[in-house]
Design an enzyme around this catalytic site. Structure first.
Site, PDB file in Angstrom:
ATOM      1  N   CYS A 182       4.149   3.173 -11.377  1.00 30.40           N
ATOM      2  CA  CYS A 182       4.094   2.237 -10.250  1.00 30.40           C
ATOM      3  C   CYS A 182       2.975   1.199 -10.371  1.00 30.40           C
ATOM      4  O   CYS A 182       1.794   1.494 -10.143  1.00 30.40           O
ATOM      5  CB  CYS A 182       3.944   3.012  -8.947  1.00 30.40           C
ATOM      6  SG  CYS A 182       4.210   1.992  -7.484  1.00 30.40           S
ATOM      7  N   LYS A 225       1.566   8.072   7.473  1.00 25.72           N
ATOM      8  CA  LYS A 225       1.469   8.686   6.161  1.00 25.72           C
ATOM      9  C   LYS A 225       0.197   9.483   5.947  1.00 25.72           C
ATOM     10  O   LYS A 225       0.199  10.469   5.206  1.00 25.72           O
ATOM     11  CB  LYS A 225       1.554   7.599   5.073  1.00 25.72           C
ATOM     12  CG  LYS A 225       2.861   6.866   5.009  1.00 25.72           C
ATOM     13  CD  LYS A 225       2.905   5.856   3.874  1.00 25.72           C
ATOM     14  CE  LYS A 225       2.882   6.529   2.529  1.00 25.72           C
ATOM     15  NZ  LYS A 225       3.164   5.574   1.421  1.00 25.72           N
ATOM     16  N   HIS A 226      -0.917   9.070   6.564  1.00 19.79           N
ATOM     17  CA  HIS A 226      -2.193   9.642   6.156  1.00 19.79           C
ATOM     18  C   HIS A 226      -2.967  10.312   7.288  1.00 19.79           C
ATOM     19  O   HIS A 226      -4.143  10.640   7.115  1.00 19.79           O
ATOM     20  CB  HIS A 226      -3.038   8.572   5.478  1.00 19.79           C
ATOM     21  CG  HIS A 226      -2.403   8.058   4.223  1.00 19.79           C
ATOM     22  ND1 HIS A 226      -1.937   8.894   3.240  1.00 19.79           N
ATOM     23  CD2 HIS A 226      -2.118   6.790   3.803  1.00 19.79           C
ATOM     24  CE1 HIS A 226      -1.412   8.173   2.266  1.00 19.79           C
ATOM     25  NE2 HIS A 226      -1.512   6.897   2.578  1.00 19.79           N
ATOM     26  N   TRP A 242      -1.773  10.198  -6.120  1.00 19.88           N
ATOM     27  CA  TRP A 242      -2.278   8.906  -5.632  1.00 19.88           C
ATOM     28  C   TRP A 242      -3.767   8.827  -5.941  1.00 19.88           C
ATOM     29  O   TRP A 242      -4.550   9.668  -5.505  1.00 19.88           O
ATOM     30  CB  TRP A 242      -2.034   8.748  -4.133  1.00 19.88           C
ATOM     31  CG  TRP A 242      -2.677   7.517  -3.543  1.00 19.88           C
ATOM     32  CD1 TRP A 242      -3.825   7.471  -2.794  1.00 19.88           C
ATOM     33  CD2 TRP A 242      -2.238   6.167  -3.677  1.00 19.88           C
ATOM     34  NE1 TRP A 242      -4.124   6.182  -2.455  1.00 19.88           N
ATOM     35  CE2 TRP A 242      -3.165   5.345  -2.983  1.00 19.88           C
ATOM     36  CE3 TRP A 242      -1.162   5.559  -4.319  1.00 19.88           C
ATOM     37  CZ2 TRP A 242      -3.037   3.972  -2.916  1.00 19.88           C
ATOM     38  CZ3 TRP A 242      -1.036   4.176  -4.243  1.00 19.88           C
ATOM     39  CH2 TRP A 242      -1.965   3.396  -3.543  1.00 19.88           C
ATOM     40  N   ASP A 287      11.674   4.048  -2.852  1.00 22.66           N
ATOM     41  CA  ASP A 287      11.319   4.876  -4.010  1.00 22.66           C
ATOM     42  C   ASP A 287      12.452   5.899  -4.238  1.00 22.66           C
ATOM     43  O   ASP A 287      13.422   5.585  -4.862  1.00 22.66           O
ATOM     44  CB  ASP A 287       9.983   5.562  -3.794  1.00 22.66           C
ATOM     45  CG  ASP A 287       8.814   4.585  -3.852  1.00 22.66           C
ATOM     46  OD1 ASP A 287       9.034   3.417  -4.205  1.00 22.66           O
ATOM     47  OD2 ASP A 287       7.687   4.998  -3.533  1.00 22.66           O
ATOM     48  N   ASP A 323       1.543   7.043  -9.711  1.00 24.74           N
ATOM     49  CA  ASP A 323       1.223   5.970  -8.768  1.00 24.74           C
ATOM     50  C   ASP A 323      -0.281   5.743  -8.689  1.00 24.74           C
ATOM     51  O   ASP A 323      -1.032   6.645  -8.304  1.00 24.74           O
ATOM     52  CB  ASP A 323       1.772   6.335  -7.394  1.00 24.74           C
ATOM     53  CG  ASP A 323       1.869   5.125  -6.472  1.00 24.74           C
ATOM     54  OD1 ASP A 323       1.245   4.100  -6.764  1.00 24.74           O
ATOM     55  OD2 ASP A 323       2.570   5.217  -5.454  1.00 24.74           O
ATOM     56  N   HIS A 374      -1.595   1.500   7.960  1.00 22.64           N
ATOM     57  CA  HIS A 374      -1.767   2.949   8.053  1.00 22.64           C
ATOM     58  C   HIS A 374      -2.601   3.304   9.283  1.00 22.64           C
ATOM     59  O   HIS A 374      -3.723   2.818   9.451  1.00 22.64           O
ATOM     60  CB  HIS A 374      -2.457   3.504   6.806  1.00 22.64           C
ATOM     61  CG  HIS A 374      -1.658   3.354   5.550  1.00 22.64           C
ATOM     62  ND1 HIS A 374      -0.281   3.340   5.527  1.00 22.64           N
ATOM     63  CD2 HIS A 374      -2.061   3.207   4.251  1.00 22.64           C
ATOM     64  CE1 HIS A 374       0.141   3.204   4.288  1.00 22.64           C
ATOM     65  NE2 HIS A 374      -0.911   3.118   3.495  1.00 22.64           N
TER      66      HIS A 374
END
Length: 437
Positions: free
Chosen positions: A371, A190-191, A321, A341, A348, A112
């Site tokens: 998950c 993603k972050h 999350w 997914d 998750d 990430h």
């Protein structure tokens, strides 16, 4: 006694930055005039309906108070009733509004990205008690010379970015009735603050003095988020991810490092490149009455084609999350695209996730995933799945999911448990499985 609140007007149609901005007849012309101001509690910034602020952006570092929030909204210019009454003012950043994001630490996976330049049409940086409403926001940046859409190190871009860092708890962020669309971000990251609406907490320069950076009283409601990459709506990844290790999550960790009173409701996310709506590191977040439609558009070999050292083509529609006691209710998800997914709902890596009274239809990765072994105490009840594809549920090595009082309409030939996504333990109580022929 008169108050000292000020209302600043900005009109691309008939404003001028040499004006004082304090009336419709003396409006500013650009958002640059607002960025130069110091806003006080109770101040308002109103953008003229019909105005298009091309190559401009808002960067707000000031704060209101709970009693007197700063408001950023829209107004109808004089004589504009006939032309502009139903038109939102537009902030079209076109890749401008660049700032540097640094979590100050590596994230929970070395794949990430945790630092780099970000372009945001609207940035709230260490601000609080801000109400933003009735604005159209884009950040397509489609004319950047030399940039290809799937470039691995392409700049991250956001419609609305909200960040906490050096002032402890940031409270009272209210985003309402925003139309955020065509945000040309980075499909892999993603972050970072990357997508339609994204909120993050970064490591403070001196946490011993300021306390942890985190959020409280966050509301995102009645927003339409369309064609954004990577995320649709996300609240709020944190530098303090290491405080939330393991399956059982301690409420005390959230009260010190996590987010409280997060509400995401009545939003419609359509054609997001990756995930639709996600609450992260939040205590008892409420996600309700939202719709996702055709998300995970870019998590495929055609667009997600140059990830370099990033791993995993994974995205789902509406999910938590590392949350505790997250509640997802009255949501709808349709046509999520297939990837590793690709399901509507995904409990998750959290403790106590509840999905109730939700609807899913023709999601290519199925209805719901539980998950792995750090997603515990999950309940999936009173939901309806209609013709979800690939396999209705994915237990995915989960230890203890409960499925009760659901109705699953399953196409003939589609397995109830998705292939290669089983192996978990789950309990079924009074569900109906109806075969579609």
């Amino acid at each position: 006694m008169t108050n000292s609140f000020k209302t600043y007007y900005v009109s691309q149609i008939d404003g001028n930055d040499t004006n004082d901005g304090l009336s419709k007849s003396s409006a500013f012309a650009t958002l640059f005039a607002i960025n130069r101001l110091t806003l006080k509690p109770g101040d308002r910034v109103l953008l003229a309906r019909g105005s298009v602020f091309e190559g401009q952006f808002l960067q707000i570092k000031d704060s209101g108070t709970k009693e007197s929030p700063i408001e950023i909204g829209a107004y109808l210019p004089e004589g504009g009733e006939k032309f502009y009454e139903e038109v939102l003012p537009v902030i079209a950043a076109n890749g401008q509004g660049i700032w540097y994001q640094d979590y100050g630490t590596e994230l929970d996976s070395p794949t990430h990205v945790y630092q780099g330049y970000v372009s945001s049409a609207v940035l709230l940086y260490d601000a609080e008690y801000i109400w933003i409403h009735d604005i159209e926001i884009t950040n397509s940046a489609e004319n950047i010379i030399g940039e290809t859409y799937s470039a691995p190190y392409k700049m991250n871009r956001t419609g609305v970015a909200v960040t906490a860092r050096d002032k402890g708890v940031r409270s009272g962020i209210h985003l309402q009735n925003l139309y955020v669309h065509d945000v040309n971000g980075n499909v892999y990251d993603k972050h970072m603050n990357n997508g339609g609406i994204y909120m993050t907490a970064l490591k403070p320069a001196n946490e011993d003095i300021t306390g942890a950076a985190r959020f409280c009283d966050i509301t995102v409601e009645s927003c339409f988020v369309y064609r954004t990459s990577r995320w649709g709506i996300a609240v709020g990844y944190t530098y303090a991810h290491d405080k939330f290790q393991g399956a059982i999550l301690d409420e005390e960790a959230f009260l010190k490092y996590g987010h409280e009173h997060v509400v995401v409701r009545n939003n419609y996310v359509k054609e997001a490149g990756g995930d639709g709506i996600t609450a992260m590191y939040a205590l008892r977040p409420l996600v309700e009455h939202n719709m996702t439609d055709c998300v995970a558009q870019e998590i495929n070999d055609r667009i997600y084609c140059c990830p370099k050292n990033r791993a995993g083509k994974v995205a789902a529609a509406i999910w938590p999350w590392k949350c505790k006691d997250a509640l997802f209710r009255y949501n709808e998800s349709a046509d999520t695209r297939l990837n590793q997914d690709g399901m509507a709902y995904d409990a998750d890596s959290g403790d106590g996730t509840t999905y109730e009274y939700n609807y899913s239809r023709q999601n290519e990765g199925g209805c719901v995933m539980f998950c792995l072994d750090e997603a515990i105490h999950n309940t999936f009840s009173h939901n309806v799945s209609y013709d979800d594809l690939g396999g209705t549920i994915s237990p995915s090595l989960n230890p203890d999911a409960l499925l009760s009082h659901n109705i699953f309409y399953v196409r003939e030939g589609v397995p109830f448990v998705r292939n290669q996504m089983g192996g978990g333990n789950y309990t079924e109580e009074e569900n109906q499985i109806i075969v579609l022929k």
